[in-house]
Design a protein around this motif. Sequence first.
Motif, PDB file in Angstrom:
ATOM      1  N   ASP A 139       8.069  53.775  78.181  1.00 33.69           N
ATOM      2  CA  ASP A 139       8.207  52.463  77.556  1.00 33.69           C
ATOM      3  C   ASP A 139       6.858  51.787  77.318  1.00 33.69           C
ATOM      4  O   ASP A 139       6.751  50.857  76.534  1.00 33.69           O
ATOM      5  CB  ASP A 139       9.077  51.546  78.417  1.00 33.69           C
ATOM      6  CG  ASP A 139      10.518  52.018  78.450  1.00 33.69           C
ATOM      7  OD1 ASP A 139      10.929  52.718  77.505  1.00 33.69           O
ATOM      8  OD2 ASP A 139      11.219  51.693  79.420  1.00 33.69           O
ATOM      9  N   ALA A 140       5.825  52.250  78.006  1.00 36.04           N
ATOM     10  CA  ALA A 140       4.501  51.637  77.856  1.00 36.04           C
ATOM     11  C   ALA A 140       3.905  52.018  76.507  1.00 36.04           C
ATOM     12  O   ALA A 140       4.218  53.058  75.931  1.00 36.04           O
ATOM     13  CB  ALA A 140       3.582  52.114  78.979  1.00 36.04           C
ATOM     14  N   ALA A 141       3.056  51.149  76.010  1.00 37.11           N
ATOM     15  CA  ALA A 141       2.359  51.457  74.761  1.00 37.11           C
ATOM     16  C   ALA A 141       1.458  52.659  74.998  1.00 37.11           C
ATOM     17  O   ALA A 141       0.895  52.840  76.067  1.00 37.11           O
ATOM     18  CB  ALA A 141       1.535  50.258  74.325  1.00 37.11           C
ATOM     19  N   GLY A 142       1.326  53.480  74.019  1.00 35.17           N
ATOM     20  CA  GLY A 142       0.433  54.626  74.133  1.00 35.17           C
ATOM     21  C   GLY A 142       1.165  55.922  73.927  1.00 35.17           C
ATOM     22  O   GLY A 142       2.354  56.034  74.169  1.00 35.17           O
ATOM     23  N   GLY A 143       0.420  56.871  73.482  1.00 38.81           N
ATOM     24  CA  GLY A 143       0.959  58.196  73.241  1.00 38.81           C
ATOM     25  C   GLY A 143       0.092  58.889  72.232  1.00 38.81           C
ATOM     26  O   GLY A 143      -0.913  58.350  71.758  1.00 38.81           O
TER      27      GLY A 143
END
Length: 118
Positions: A88-92
Amino acid sequence: MHSKRDIQALLDQMTAANRAGDADACAKLFTSEAQLHSPFGPAAVGRDAIRRVHKEWTAEANTKGFAIIDHGSSNDMAWCLARFSEGDAAGGGSSLIVLEKQSDMRWLIRACCLYEDE
């Protein structure tokens, strides 16, 4: 490791180690001379340097996961292009991973390059 399932199993081990905050377990999935290149910091060369990077990355709880986009292999080498996410956290982003079969028949990561989403 000629199947997507086998490669995914190694990535699942990395996911479990990341989520457990176990930098040692993360590092053990790499060869002793492996390279890790990331936009999140300087290159890490060798298992000890990779352990230090993962110690930073796993310091906080995370939900990192990997999904294979494409893969291939030839003899004692394999590769995969995978998508990584932070839950669910921003980033990837994406990761290109080169794997090498060891003399004990285990597969370890020889090189990993991470690419962050823009």
